[in-house]
Motif scaffolding. Sequence first.
Motif, PDB file in Angstrom:
ATOM      1  N   ALA A   1     111.962  23.818   0.387  1.00  0.00           N
ATOM      2  CA  ALA A   1     110.981  22.738   0.531  1.00  0.00           C
ATOM      3  C   ALA A   1     110.570  22.154  -0.821  1.00  0.00           C
ATOM      4  CB  ALA A   1     109.748  23.259   1.273  1.00  0.00           C
ATOM      5  N   ALA A   2     111.030  22.762  -1.908  1.00  0.00           N
ATOM      6  CA  ALA A   2     110.717  22.318  -3.278  1.00  0.00           C
ATOM      7  C   ALA A   2     109.222  22.296  -3.555  1.00  0.00           C
ATOM      8  CB  ALA A   2     111.350  20.961  -3.566  1.00  0.00           C
ATOM      9  N   HIS A   3     108.510  23.277  -3.035  1.00  0.00           N
ATOM     10  CA  HIS A   3     107.103  23.438  -3.395  1.00  0.00           C
ATOM     11  C   HIS A   3     106.708  24.894  -3.192  1.00  0.00           C
ATOM     12  CE1 HIS A   3     106.434  23.333   0.943  1.00  0.00           C
ATOM     13  NE2 HIS A   3     105.252  23.858   0.695  1.00  0.00           N
ATOM     14  N   GLY A   4     105.552  25.243  -3.736  1.00  0.00           N
ATOM     15  CA  GLY A   4     105.057  26.599  -3.566  1.00  0.00           C
ATOM     16  C   GLY A   4     105.501  27.528  -4.676  1.00  0.00           C
ATOM     17  N   LYS A   5     105.250  28.795  -4.450  1.00  0.00           N
ATOM     18  CA  LYS A   5     105.552  29.833  -5.427  1.00  0.00           C
ATOM     19  C   LYS A   5     107.053  29.908  -5.687  1.00  0.00           C
ATOM     20  CE  LYS A   5     103.481  33.849  -5.404  1.00  0.00           C
ATOM     21  NZ  LYS A   5     103.065  35.241  -5.244  1.00  0.00           N
ATOM     22  N   ARG A   6     107.375  30.021  -6.981  1.00  0.00           N
ATOM     23  CA  ARG A   6     108.759  30.266  -7.385  1.00  0.00           C
ATOM     24  C   ARG A   6     108.759  31.610  -8.112  1.00  0.00           C
ATOM     25  NH1 ARG A   6     109.798  24.759 -10.422  1.00  0.00           N
ATOM     26  NH2 ARG A   6     107.761  25.384 -11.161  1.00  0.00           N
ATOM     27  N   ALA A   7     109.488  32.571  -7.565  1.00  0.00           N
ATOM     28  CA  ALA A   7     109.519  33.908  -8.141  1.00  0.00           C
ATOM     29  C   ALA A   7     110.908  34.212  -8.684  1.00  0.00           C
ATOM     30  CB  ALA A   7     109.121  34.940  -7.093  1.00  0.00           C
ATOM     31  N   PHE A   8     110.950  35.011  -9.730  1.00  0.00           N
ATOM     32  CA  PHE A   8     112.184  35.331 -10.418  1.00  0.00           C
ATOM     33  C   PHE A   8     112.262  36.830 -10.674  1.00  0.00           C
ATOM     34  CE2 PHE A   8     110.745  31.124 -11.453  1.00  0.00           C
ATOM     35  CZ  PHE A   8     111.875  30.349 -11.277  1.00  0.00           C
ATOM     36  N   GLY A   9     113.442  37.390 -10.485  1.00  0.00           N
ATOM     37  CA  GLY A   9     113.675  38.793 -10.821  1.00  0.00           C
ATOM     38  C   GLY A   9     113.947  38.923 -12.305  1.00  0.00           C
ATOM     39  N   LEU A  10     113.451  39.987 -12.903  1.00  0.00           N
ATOM     40  CA  LEU A  10     113.681  40.274 -14.318  1.00  0.00           C
ATOM     41  C   LEU A  10     114.657  41.443 -14.383  1.00  0.00           C
ATOM     42  CD1 LEU A  10     109.963  40.142 -15.495  1.00  0.00           C
ATOM     43  CD2 LEU A  10     111.624  38.278 -15.387  1.00  0.00           C
TER      44      LEU A  10
ATOM     45  N   TYR B   1     109.333  41.339 -11.949  1.00  0.00           N
ATOM     46  CA  TYR B   1     109.405  39.980 -11.448  1.00  0.00           C
ATOM     47  C   TYR B   1     108.334  39.147 -12.119  1.00  0.00           C
ATOM     48  CZ  TYR B   1     105.454  41.313  -8.513  1.00  0.00           C
ATOM     49  OH  TYR B   1     104.229  41.760  -8.078  1.00  0.00           O
ATOM     50  N   ALA B   2     108.522  37.835 -12.058  1.00  0.00           N
ATOM     51  CA  ALA B   2     107.550  36.887 -12.586  1.00  0.00           C
ATOM     52  C   ALA B   2     107.561  35.690 -11.654  1.00  0.00           C
ATOM     53  CB  ALA B   2     107.925  36.463 -14.004  1.00  0.00           C
ATOM     54  N   ASP B   3     106.436  34.996 -11.565  1.00  0.00           N
ATOM     55  CA  ASP B   3     106.422  33.804 -10.722  1.00  0.00           C
ATOM     56  C   ASP B   3     105.482  32.756 -11.276  1.00  0.00           C
ATOM     57  OD1 ASP B   3     103.700  34.062  -9.473  1.00  0.00           O
ATOM     58  OD2 ASP B   3     104.573  35.786  -8.462  1.00  0.00           O
ATOM     59  N   ASP B   4     105.682  31.541 -10.802  1.00  0.00           N
ATOM     60  CA  ASP B   4     104.727  30.467 -11.071  1.00  0.00           C
ATOM     61  C   ASP B   4     104.259  29.940  -9.723  1.00  0.00           C
ATOM     62  OD1 ASP B   4     106.339  28.069 -10.237  1.00  0.00           O
ATOM     63  OD2 ASP B   4     107.528  28.548 -12.006  1.00  0.00           O
ATOM     64  N   GLU B   5     102.979  29.604  -9.671  1.00  0.00           N
ATOM     65  CA  GLU B   5     102.391  29.171  -8.404  1.00  0.00           C
ATOM     66  C   GLU B   5     101.396  28.042  -8.650  1.00  0.00           C
ATOM     67  OE1 GLU B   5     100.736  31.107  -4.296  1.00  0.00           O
ATOM     68  OE2 GLU B   5     100.878  32.380  -6.050  1.00  0.00           O
ATOM     69  N   PRO B   6     101.830  26.797  -8.399  1.00  0.00           N
ATOM     70  CA  PRO B   6     100.952  25.650  -8.662  1.00  0.00           C
ATOM     71  C   PRO B   6      99.786  25.523  -7.686  1.00  0.00           C
ATOM     72  CG  PRO B   6     103.088  24.918  -7.835  1.00  0.00           C
ATOM     73  CD  PRO B   6     103.168  26.404  -8.009  1.00  0.00           C
ATOM     74  N   GLU B   7      99.843  26.208  -6.549  1.00  0.00           N
ATOM     75  CA  GLU B   7      98.780  26.050  -5.547  1.00  0.00           C
ATOM     76  C   GLU B   7      97.520  26.864  -5.834  1.00  0.00           C
ATOM     77  OE1 GLU B   7     102.005  26.470  -4.572  1.00  0.00           O
ATOM     78  OE2 GLU B   7     102.340  24.414  -3.953  1.00  0.00           O
ATOM     79  N   ILE B   8      97.559  27.770  -6.809  1.00  0.00           N
ATOM     80  CA  ILE B   8      96.358  28.544  -7.151  1.00  0.00           C
ATOM     81  C   ILE B   8      95.331  27.578  -7.741  1.00  0.00           C
ATOM     82  CG2 ILE B   8      95.413  30.312  -8.700  1.00  0.00           C
ATOM     83  CD1 ILE B   8      97.062  31.639  -6.624  1.00  0.00           C
TER      84      ILE B   8
END
Length: 169
Positions: free
Chosen positions: A45-54, A63-70
């Motif tokens: 959907a190209a929105h919301g939390k994006r999480a990444f494995g380290l 893991y790390a993520d970015d979340e614009p909805e906070i």
Amino acid sequence: MVTPLFRVRSRELMGSSSRCRGCPHRSTVAGTREYVRGLARAAEAAHGKRAFGLWEGEDLVGYADDEPEITDGTVPGDVNLTYAVHARARGRGVAVAAVGLLVKNLARTGAGRAAILRIDPDNPASLRVAEKAGSPRVGEFLSTTDRHEDGTPARLLLLRRPQPPADHG
């Protein structure tokens, strides 16, 4: 290496145990599968939390993520960053590198004006990560969403790192 977490099979996170390998929190196989599916839906959907494995080699170490909805403690344009590193990989700069990569990715995609970190003041290791990653402390606030175990609002420190200009070259 950083890999989008939604591309990681839940079996890689869980192994044959009931605990997520590399994840510092307790999780079930079903819960981890649903979390990974939710990340895939957000990516589609190209929105919301994006999480990444380290990763270190073949080992998922966090893991790390970015979340614009906070929105708790933030201003419009802020993108909240979070990270967690397994105990066996701490103290090696994994989290600092992850924050740097998340910030570069935000600049590349044009998402948000600033990367923020909302950190419990009783977590000095996380504060060191944020400061080493170039995110100065800009204030503190009583959270309207995060709670202590006794139900009282959590006091959080706010660290903000303005986005560098997008690199279109």
